[in-house]
Design a protein around this motif. Structure first.
Motif, PDB file in Angstrom:
ATOM      1  N   MET A   1      43.312 -30.134 -46.009  1.00 38.69           N
ATOM      2  CA  MET A   1      44.537 -30.801 -45.691  1.00 38.69           C
ATOM      3  C   MET A   1      45.327 -31.001 -46.970  1.00 38.69           C
ATOM      4  SD  MET A   1      44.829 -34.049 -43.379  1.00 38.69           S
ATOM      5  CE  MET A   1      43.892 -33.987 -41.963  1.00 38.69           C
ATOM      6  N   ASP A   2      46.554 -30.809 -46.842  1.00 35.25           N
ATOM      7  CA  ASP A   2      47.374 -30.991 -48.030  1.00 35.25           C
ATOM      8  C   ASP A   2      47.876 -32.431 -48.115  1.00 35.25           C
ATOM      9  OD1 ASP A   2      49.008 -30.808 -45.886  1.00 35.25           O
ATOM     10  OD2 ASP A   2      50.502 -29.580 -46.864  1.00 35.25           O
ATOM     11  N   TRP A   3      48.501 -32.759 -49.202  1.00 33.15           N
ATOM     12  CA  TRP A   3      48.939 -34.149 -49.475  1.00 33.15           C
ATOM     13  C   TRP A   3      50.008 -34.631 -48.486  1.00 33.15           C
ATOM     14  CZ3 TRP A   3      45.998 -37.003 -52.272  1.00 33.15           C
ATOM     15  CH2 TRP A   3      45.240 -36.444 -53.236  1.00 33.15           C
ATOM     16  N   LEU A   4      50.798 -33.764 -48.049  1.00 37.10           N
ATOM     17  CA  LEU A   4      51.846 -34.147 -47.086  1.00 37.10           C
ATOM     18  C   LEU A   4      51.226 -34.547 -45.752  1.00 37.10           C
ATOM     19  CD1 LEU A   4      54.882 -34.353 -46.492  1.00 37.10           C
ATOM     20  CD2 LEU A   4      54.780 -31.973 -45.733  1.00 37.10           C
ATOM     21  N   GLY A   5      50.220 -33.833 -45.318  1.00 35.49           N
ATOM     22  CA  GLY A   5      49.538 -34.141 -44.064  1.00 35.49           C
ATOM     23  C   GLY A   5      48.813 -35.472 -44.148  1.00 35.49           C
ATOM     24  N   ILE A   6      48.173 -35.728 -45.322  1.00 34.86           N
ATOM     25  CA  ILE A   6      47.467 -36.998 -45.507  1.00 34.86           C
ATOM     26  C   ILE A   6      48.467 -38.153 -45.490  1.00 34.86           C
ATOM     27  CG2 ILE A   6      46.104 -38.341 -47.141  1.00 34.86           C
ATOM     28  CD1 ILE A   6      44.792 -35.724 -48.019  1.00 34.86           C
ATOM     29  N   GLY A   7      49.605 -37.985 -46.114  1.00 32.33           N
ATOM     30  CA  GLY A   7      50.641 -39.039 -46.144  1.00 32.33           C
ATOM     31  C   GLY A   7      51.179 -39.332 -44.756  1.00 32.33           C
ATOM     32  N   VAL A   8      51.394 -38.298 -43.973  1.00 34.40           N
ATOM     33  CA  VAL A   8      51.894 -38.480 -42.613  1.00 34.40           C
ATOM     34  C   VAL A   8      50.831 -39.163 -41.770  1.00 34.40           C
ATOM     35  CG1 VAL A   8      52.585 -37.232 -40.514  1.00 34.40           C
ATOM     36  CG2 VAL A   8      53.502 -36.556 -42.733  1.00 34.40           C
ATOM     37  N   PHE A   9      49.544 -38.816 -41.956  1.00 30.04           N
ATOM     38  CA  PHE A   9      48.462 -39.451 -41.215  1.00 30.04           C
ATOM     39  C   PHE A   9      48.376 -40.940 -41.534  1.00 30.04           C
ATOM     40  CE2 PHE A   9      43.908 -40.557 -40.849  1.00 30.04           C
ATOM     41  CZ  PHE A   9      43.760 -40.369 -39.498  1.00 30.04           C
ATOM     42  N   ILE A  10      48.490 -41.294 -42.797  1.00 27.56           N
ATOM     43  CA  ILE A  10      48.436 -42.709 -43.210  1.00 27.56           C
ATOM     44  C   ILE A  10      49.628 -43.470 -42.620  1.00 27.56           C
ATOM     45  CG2 ILE A  10      48.583 -44.258 -45.189  1.00 27.56           C
ATOM     46  CD1 ILE A  10      46.911 -42.223 -46.760  1.00 27.56           C
ATOM     47  N   LEU A  11      50.774 -42.853 -42.675  1.00 29.46           N
ATOM     48  CA  LEU A  11      51.957 -43.499 -42.089  1.00 29.46           C
ATOM     49  C   LEU A  11      51.801 -43.691 -40.587  1.00 29.46           C
ATOM     50  CD1 LEU A  11      54.964 -41.883 -43.975  1.00 29.46           C
ATOM     51  CD2 LEU A  11      54.209 -44.245 -44.052  1.00 29.46           C
ATOM     52  N   SER A  12      51.221 -42.727 -39.899  1.00 28.59           N
ATOM     53  CA  SER A  12      51.052 -42.871 -38.449  1.00 28.59           C
ATOM     54  C   SER A  12      50.019 -43.947 -38.136  1.00 28.59           C
ATOM     55  CB  SER A  12      50.659 -41.539 -37.816  1.00 28.59           C
ATOM     56  OG  SER A  12      49.396 -41.114 -38.303  1.00 28.59           O
ATOM     57  N   LEU A  13      48.947 -44.070 -38.957  1.00 27.44           N
ATOM     58  CA  LEU A  13      47.972 -45.146 -38.767  1.00 27.44           C
ATOM     59  C   LEU A  13      48.624 -46.519 -39.008  1.00 27.44           C
ATOM     60  CD1 LEU A  13      44.660 -43.772 -40.377  1.00 27.44           C
ATOM     61  CD2 LEU A  13      45.162 -44.109 -37.969  1.00 27.44           C
TER      62      LEU A  13
END
Length: 144
Positions: A1-13
């Motif tokens: 997973m790239d950094w953008l995907g991790i950031g979007v996941f954290i924001l959605s959580l």
């Protein structure tokens, strides 16, 4: 997973946690707004009733004022008669003072002045007495 995907996941959580935390707040807000709507409806109904009662009271006050004005208008001639009778009595007593202070040879002139100045007031006084007697007869007739 790239950094953008991790950031979007954290924001959605974080957004999901925020929504979960705000659900009770929104439920309480909905309940409060429901009670507010009921209170406003109750106040509107009460204001309608109070304004209806105020209208009835104002109507009764207007009728009472019209009745009082009518009765006062009926009493005005009576007060004028009493005033004229008082003036007549004043003129009579002042004429009598003048008459008694004059010499005997001026007695006829004083009698003429008395007749000329006080006849109208005396007639009004007699009319006043007649009016009072008629009013008493009417009152006695109504109460009999």
């Amino acid at each position: 997973m790239d950094w953008l995907g991790i950031g979007v996941f954290i924001l959605s959580l974080a957004f999901a946690a925020l929504v979960i935390l705000l659900i009770p707040v929104f439920k309480k807000l909905t309940e409060t707004l429901g009670h507010t709507a009921e209170t406003v409806e109750s106040v509107n109904k009460t204001v309608g009733e109070v304004s209806g009662e105020a209208t009835v009271i104002l109507h009764n006050v207007n009728e009472t004022l019209m009745d009082v004005n009518e009765k006062i208008a009926q009493l005005n001639p009576l007060f004028k008669i009493v005033h004229d009778t008082g003036e007549s009595a004043h003129h009579l007593t002042s004429t009598m003072v003048k008459f008694t202070s004059k010499k005997a040879d001026h007695a006829q002139a004083g009698t003429d002045i008395l007749d000329r100045n006080n006849l109208e007031g005396i007639l009004r006084g007699a009319a006043f007495i007649y009016y009072l007697r008629q009013a008493k007869k009417d009152y006695d007739h109504k109460n009999a």
